[in-house]
Design a protein around this motif. Structure first.
Motif, short mmCIF file in Angstrom:
data_model
loop_
_atom_site.label_atom_id
_atom_site.label_comp_id
_atom_site.label_asym_id
_atom_site.label_seq_id
_atom_site.Cartn_x
_atom_site.Cartn_y
_atom_site.Cartn_z
N VAL A 92 -7.56 -9.39 1.12
CA VAL A 92 -7.63 -10.29 -0.03
C VAL A 92 -6.68 -9.38 -1.00
CG1 VAL A 92 -9.04 -11.28 -1.92
CG2 VAL A 92 -9.88 -11.04 0.41
N LYS A 93 -5.75 -10.14 -1.76
CA LYS A 93 -4.84 -9.18 -2.67
C LYS A 93 -4.45 -10.26 -3.69
CE LYS A 93 -1.08 -9.84 0.30
NZ LYS A 93 0.10 -8.98 1.38
N PRO A 94 -3.81 -9.40 -4.90
CA PRO A 94 -3.26 -10.22 -5.73
C PRO A 94 -1.85 -10.77 -5.34
CG PRO A 94 -3.12 -7.85 -6.51
CD PRO A 94 -4.08 -7.93 -5.08
N ALA A 95 -1.34 -12.00 -5.98
CA ALA A 95 -0.22 -12.29 -5.54
C ALA A 95 0.94 -11.80 -6.28
CB ALA A 95 -0.22 -13.77 -6.16
N ASP A 96 0.84 -11.03 -7.29
CA ASP A 96 2.02 -10.47 -7.77
C ASP A 96 1.87 -8.79 -8.29
OD1 ASP A 96 0.01 -10.97 -9.91
OD2 ASP A 96 1.41 -11.64 -11.36
N ASP A 97 0.90 -8.10 -7.65
CA ASP A 97 0.87 -6.68 -8.09
C ASP A 97 1.73 -6.05 -7.22
OD1 ASP A 97 0.02 -4.53 -9.37
OD2 ASP A 97 -1.94 -5.22 -9.64
N SER A 98 1.70 -4.71 -7.31
CA SER A 98 2.65 -3.70 -6.68
C SER A 98 1.87 -2.62 -6.15
CB SER A 98 3.85 -3.36 -7.62
OG SER A 98 4.82 -2.52 -6.73
N GLY A 99 2.55 -1.58 -5.26
CA GLY A 99 1.97 -0.47 -5.06
C GLY A 99 0.62 -0.51 -4.27
N SER A 100 0.38 -1.68 -3.43
CA SER A 100 -0.87 -1.88 -2.69
C SER A 100 -1.95 -1.73 -3.65
CB SER A 100 -1.22 -0.76 -1.77
OG SER A 100 -0.10 -0.64 -0.69
N ASN A 101 -2.12 -2.28 -4.98
CA ASN A 101 -3.02 -2.09 -6.00
C ASN A 101 -3.78 -3.41 -5.74
OD1 ASN A 101 -4.41 -1.21 -8.17
ND2 ASN A 101 -3.66 -2.88 -9.43
N ASP A 102 -5.26 -3.31 -5.44
CA ASP A 102 -6.18 -4.24 -5.12
C ASP A 102 -5.97 -4.94 -4.06
OD1 ASP A 102 -8.09 -3.93 -7.20
OD2 ASP A 102 -7.01 -5.06 -8.58
N VAL A 103 -5.42 -4.14 -2.84
CA VAL A 103 -5.21 -4.80 -1.58
C VAL A 103 -6.30 -4.39 -0.87
CG1 VAL A 103 -3.85 -5.14 0.26
CG2 VAL A 103 -2.75 -5.16 -1.74
N LEU A 104 -7.27 -5.34 -0.35
CA LEU A 104 -8.50 -4.86 0.30
C LEU A 104 -8.55 -5.64 1.85
CD1 LEU A 104 -11.05 -3.02 -0.08
CD2 LEU A 104 -12.03 -4.88 -1.06
N LEU A 105 -9.21 -4.81 2.61
CA LEU A 105 -9.55 -5.66 4.07
C LEU A 105 -10.99 -5.91 3.82
CD1 LEU A 105 -9.08 -6.47 6.79
CD2 LEU A 105 -9.75 -4.24 7.60
N CYS A 106 -11.47 -7.18 3.92
CA CYS A 106 -12.66 -7.61 3.56
C CYS A 106 -13.25 -8.15 5.17
CB CYS A 106 -12.81 -8.79 2.57
SG CYS A 106 -12.14 -8.22 1.09
N ASP A 130 -18.86 -13.04 1.65
CA ASP A 130 -19.13 -12.41 0.06
C ASP A 130 -18.22 -11.32 -0.60
OD1 ASP A 130 -21.31 -14.21 0.38
OD2 ASP A 130 -22.60 -12.97 0.93
N GLN A 131 -18.08 -10.46 0.39
CA GLN A 131 -16.88 -9.21 0.13
C GLN A 131 -15.59 -9.63 -0.61
OE1 GLN A 131 -15.90 -6.46 2.95
NE2 GLN A 131 -15.17 -4.89 1.52
N ALA A 132 -15.06 -10.76 0.23
CA ALA A 132 -13.83 -11.31 -0.15
C ALA A 132 -14.10 -12.10 -1.40
CB ALA A 132 -13.49 -12.32 1.06
N ALA A 133 -15.07 -12.80 -1.63
CA ALA A 133 -15.35 -13.52 -2.91
C ALA A 133 -15.38 -12.72 -4.28
CB ALA A 133 -16.62 -14.55 -2.78
N ALA A 134 -16.28 -11.56 -3.95
CA ALA A 134 -16.23 -10.71 -4.91
C ALA A 134 -15.08 -9.98 -5.20
CB ALA A 134 -17.53 -9.48 -4.60
N HIS A 135 -14.23 -9.71 -4.15
CA HIS A 135 -13.01 -8.95 -4.68
C HIS A 135 -11.89 -9.99 -5.39
CE1 HIS A 135 -10.05 -5.89 -4.54
NE2 HIS A 135 -9.27 -6.51 -3.62
N ALA A 136 -12.20 -11.12 -4.78
CA ALA A 136 -11.18 -12.34 -5.63
C ALA A 136 -11.57 -12.54 -7.06
CB ALA A 136 -11.16 -13.61 -4.57
N ALA A 137 -12.81 -12.45 -7.29
CA ALA A 137 -12.94 -12.60 -8.59
C ALA A 137 -12.67 -11.31 -9.47
CB ALA A 137 -14.76 -12.61 -8.77
N ARG A 138 -12.79 -10.18 -8.97
CA ARG A 138 -12.30 -9.08 -9.61
C ARG A 138 -10.61 -9.39 -9.94
NH1 ARG A 138 -15.90 -6.14 -6.30
NH2 ARG A 138 -14.16 -5.84 -4.66
N ILE A 139 -10.08 -9.57 -8.83
CA ILE A 139 -8.54 -9.69 -9.24
C ILE A 139 -8.34 -10.87 -10.22
CG2 ILE A 139 -6.43 -10.35 -8.03
CD1 ILE A 139 -7.66 -9.26 -5.37
N LEU A 140 -8.84 -12.07 -10.23
CA LEU A 140 -8.73 -12.98 -11.08
C LEU A 140 -9.18 -12.93 -12.49
CD1 LEU A 140 -10.08 -15.97 -8.88
CD2 LEU A 140 -7.61 -15.62 -9.32
N ALA A 141 -10.01 -11.75 -12.66
CA ALA A 141 -10.35 -11.38 -13.96
C ALA A 141 -9.30 -10.60 -14.86
CB ALA A 141 -11.72 -10.67 -13.85
#
Length: 758
Positions: free
Chosen positions: A494-508, A512-523
């Protein structure tokens, strides 16, 4: 061709291309592009492009006034476009404006302001003073600034496209030079398809555009100038011809008599040069001249015997052919000079921000070594340690606002003094692509750059092209994450579509873990550079396979694989790169398969210029593209390539951006690697010790610490958590790895808690 239009604004362009019946070398054909067939002339194109771009960028709001200083076709073009789009139009002019033009402007609904007397700077100075008054009196007023606005030459990309569509390849383009827009804009656009095109400019005797002495009393209008417009790019012109008033007026009359084209003196001057080039051209040439204006404004000047007599035009010399002169020689009648003899000027390479991993500041020094003046356009100079010492010029501006960035470039630089525009920062690649296109400089298509920067768009593009990649789903609403995970499977990335440097890239590993991480990115609404985020999450299949990056360099349809880099990552669930080795120790067949997959991917996205850095997983089923970074590799990979092959990719990027020859040939066959310094626990950095001992290890090239004491550190979750790096080179990957291991054993990362990380 569609000939039904919704407005006069829509009817601009698609002007006739007429073959001229003139004496010519065998098989040579000569054509006139009749820009005079626009409603009011060639500047209709300019007005439409400038106004439409200003509206698109929000510089010109709907219904806001447009103010322009002009005595001719630009005024009429602004009147046509502005009034058709519902804008009040104010034209500032002077008593020299012909009655026909004044009548047209008033009939179109413009408010015409005729200055009564000259001021400092003559009539032009008086007009600009009145224009400034109007700009302050009229809230939200917009001034097109045709002499400095790159949207003037940019308007002629469409003219170039029309020529290529109607005629195909051509050998020579001829045009009059006034603001510099039509000839430079058309010529630059054509050279993207026709690099061997010869561009010939036509000027008037007594004009300063090509370093002649100013003669204010010259009678020709529509070409020539007493000032140097910022849009004039003499580097885009190969040859210039000067005609005096008699020669230009005579040719204009002959154009009407011989070709039945009733035109102004700019078209007549172009006709004179066309006839000469037709006689002397290589057999089978195709030559095109741009004819800007009709003759109705010139009935009392060019076509008036009384005007000729009053100005004693018959007393001027009238040559049948040009005299070839060295550039800089003062001329009085038809003369021609090759611009290769013009004194060279030091040119600027504009950098829109840079990366902070080392190559950003290094690039500024590389540009200077190539004889270019590096200019760093940045909103925060303090971000770049060492930039001032590189000798570059630093211009502080809002690089996150396209309108502000354009305004800064327009106000500070002549077009011919700009060699190129580039960046080493991921975040500004689309901005640079758009800026390069605006200026007519080498670069990628902005849409292609955006396709790569937005990984969701990249996934859709590669999917449509059948390029192998992980299964994926795009999420813009956190509530839809479970659905995305179900389609992709677990575990997932799960990762942001337009960030860089592996920022906020997470193996879920759970939905539930994926949904929580997606919510953090979207915020997250803005990224580390203050740019708005796409507010888009990519959920994709996790491929448990070795990762490589493929370093490519594109020039049109030609794509060169510089090499493949082996990438080593820190432990999951994060994906931070802990080291690289170049070239990757791979069998030739696997290396070729990686290069072939990336070539297909680049073709699908439309990336056709400069370096790209594509991350690929090599699965049992073959390569799968993870992402395309539309810029040079980071993580000091270019330095590894230089140490291993002798090829400096950073220099080649700068050469490409500046329009200089590129050389990607390897000069040696070695290996190089990098190991990043990382913390293995949270804490506060006290020091990094053992640097001298690490440097003494055989094969170590450098040890660099980027983190400063007192900084909070943690085990890496993104590239910004790195503390520094060690670089080594050797004859084979084993020697490189051994050197990196030896150096790393000497280095101790000390945290303030008095613990240390070996």
């Amino acid at each position: 061709m569609n000939m039904v239009f919704d407005s006069m604004n829509d009817a601009v362009g698609n002007t006739p291309l007429v073959r001229l019946d003139v004496p010519a070398s065998e098989g040579t054909r000569v054509y006139a592009k009749l820009e005079l067939a626009n409603a009011f002339g060639m500047k209709d194109r300019v007005a439409r492009n400038i106004v439409s771009e200003a509206r698109r960028l929000g510089v010109l709001q709907p219904g806001a006034p447009i103010v322009e200083s002009s005595s001719g076709t630009m005024a009429l073009g602004v009147a046509l476009v502005g009034r058709s789009l519902g804008h009040p139009v104010h034209i500032v002019t002077d008593p020299r404006t012909d009655p026909t033009t004044l009548a047209k402007l008033r009939a179109l609904g413009c408010e015409v302001h005729v200055v009564p007397a000259m001021a400092d700077g003559g009539w032009q100075g008086a007009r600009l003073t009145r224009l400034a008054e109007l700009m302050s009196e009229l809230p939200g007023a917009f001034w097109p600034q045709q002499y400095s606005n790159p949207d003037n030459p940019g308007a002629y990309r469409q003219l170039a496209a029309e020529l290529l569509h109607d005629l195909g390849p051509l050998d020579t383009l001829v045009g009059a030079v006034g603001s510099g827009g039509s000839l430079c804009g058309t010529g630059r656009a054509l050279r993207r398809s026709l690099p061997g095109l010869r561009v010939v400019g036509v000027d008037s005797v007594g004009s300063t555009l090509f370093d002649q002495p100013d003669v204010p009393g010259r009678l020709q209008s529509g070409l020539g100038n007493s000032l140097h417009p910022n849009n004039l790019d003499r580097t885009a012109i190969d040859e210039v011809h000067w005609l005096n008033d008699r020669e230009a007026f005579t040719a204009t009359r002959e154009l009407a008599r011989e070709q039945q084209i009733f035109a102004g003196n700019t078209s007549g001057s172009v006709y004179q040069v066309l006839r000469h080039l037709a006689r002397t051209a290589a057999p089978g040439s195709r030559i095109v001249g741009i004819f800007p204006d009709r003759g109705d404004r010139y009935t009392e000047t060019v076509y008036s015997d009384e005007h000729w007599a009053a100005h004693r035009l018959e007393e001027l010399p009238c040559s049948d052919a040009p005299v070839r002169v060295d550039y800089g020689t003062t001329v009085r009648s038809w003369s021609a000079a090759d611009l290769s003899g013009r004194p060279a000027r030091r040119r600027h390479l504009l950098f829109v921000e840079a990366n902070t991993s080392g190559t950003g500041v290094q690039a500024l020094g590389t540009a200077a070594a190539l004889g270019l003046t590096a200019v760093l356009l940045t909103s925060d100079p303090d971000r770049y340690a060492g930039a001032t010492e590189s000798g570059c010029q630093i211009v502080v501006c809002d690089t996150n606002d396209v309108s502000s960035l354009r305004r800064t470039v327009q106000e500070r630089f002549r077009r011919e003094d700009i060699a190129g525009v580039t960046t080493t920062s991921d975040f500004y690649v689309p901005t640079v692509a758009g800026l390069a296109d605006w200026l007519g400089l080498p670069g990628n298509d902005e849409a292609a750059a955006n396709r790569c920067r937005n990984k969701a768009e990249l996934r859709r593009t590669l999917d449509a092209a059948g390029v192998p990649q992980p299964r994926f789903a795009v999420v813009t609403d956190a509530a839809r994450t479970a659905e995305a995970v179900a389609s992709v499977g677990l575990p997932c990335v799960v990762k942001p579509a337009d960030d860089s440097g592996s920022n906020d890239v997470l193996l879920c590993t759970t939905a539930d873990q994926a949904a929580a991480h997606a919510a953090r990115i979207l915020a997250v609404e803005t990224n580390v550079r203050g740019l708005p985020t796409a507010r888009t999450v990519l959920v994709e299949e996790y491929l448990d396979a070795p990762e490589y990056s493929v370093e490519m360099f594109s020039h049109g349809d030609e794509v060169t694989c510089v090499g493949v880099t082996a990438k080593y990552l820190t432990g999951l669930p994060y994906f931070v790169e802990s080291g690289h080795v170049f070239p990757a120790p791979l069998p030739d067949a696997e290396r070729a398969s990686l290069a072939e997959a990336v070539t297909r991917a680049l073709k699908a996205t439309g990336m056709r210029f400069g370096p790209t850095h594509t991350e690929v997983k090599l699965t049992a089923q073959g390569p799968a593209v993870i992402e395309i970074n539309p810029r040079l590799a980071g993580g000091m990979i270019p330095e590894l390539i230089r140490l291993a092959t002798g090829s400096d990719l950073l220099e080649q990027q700068i050469r490409a951006a500046a329009g200089l020859p590129v050389d990607l040939a390897a000069r040696r066959s070695g290996h190089a690697g990098i190991r990043f310094l990382l913390a293995d626990r949270p804490g506060t950095l006290a020091s990094v010790d053992g640097i001298a001992e690490a440097l003494a290890a055989d094969g170590v090239e450098r040890v660099t610490v980027t983190a400063t004491p007192g900084r909070s550190v943690r085990p890496p979750r993104n590239a910004y958590d790195r503390l520094g790096h060690v670089i080594a080179s050797g004859d084979d990957p084993e020697n490189v790895s051994a050197a990196l291991d030896a150096a790393r054993r000497e280095i101790t990362v000390r945290l303030r808690t008095d613990t240390s990380v070996k």
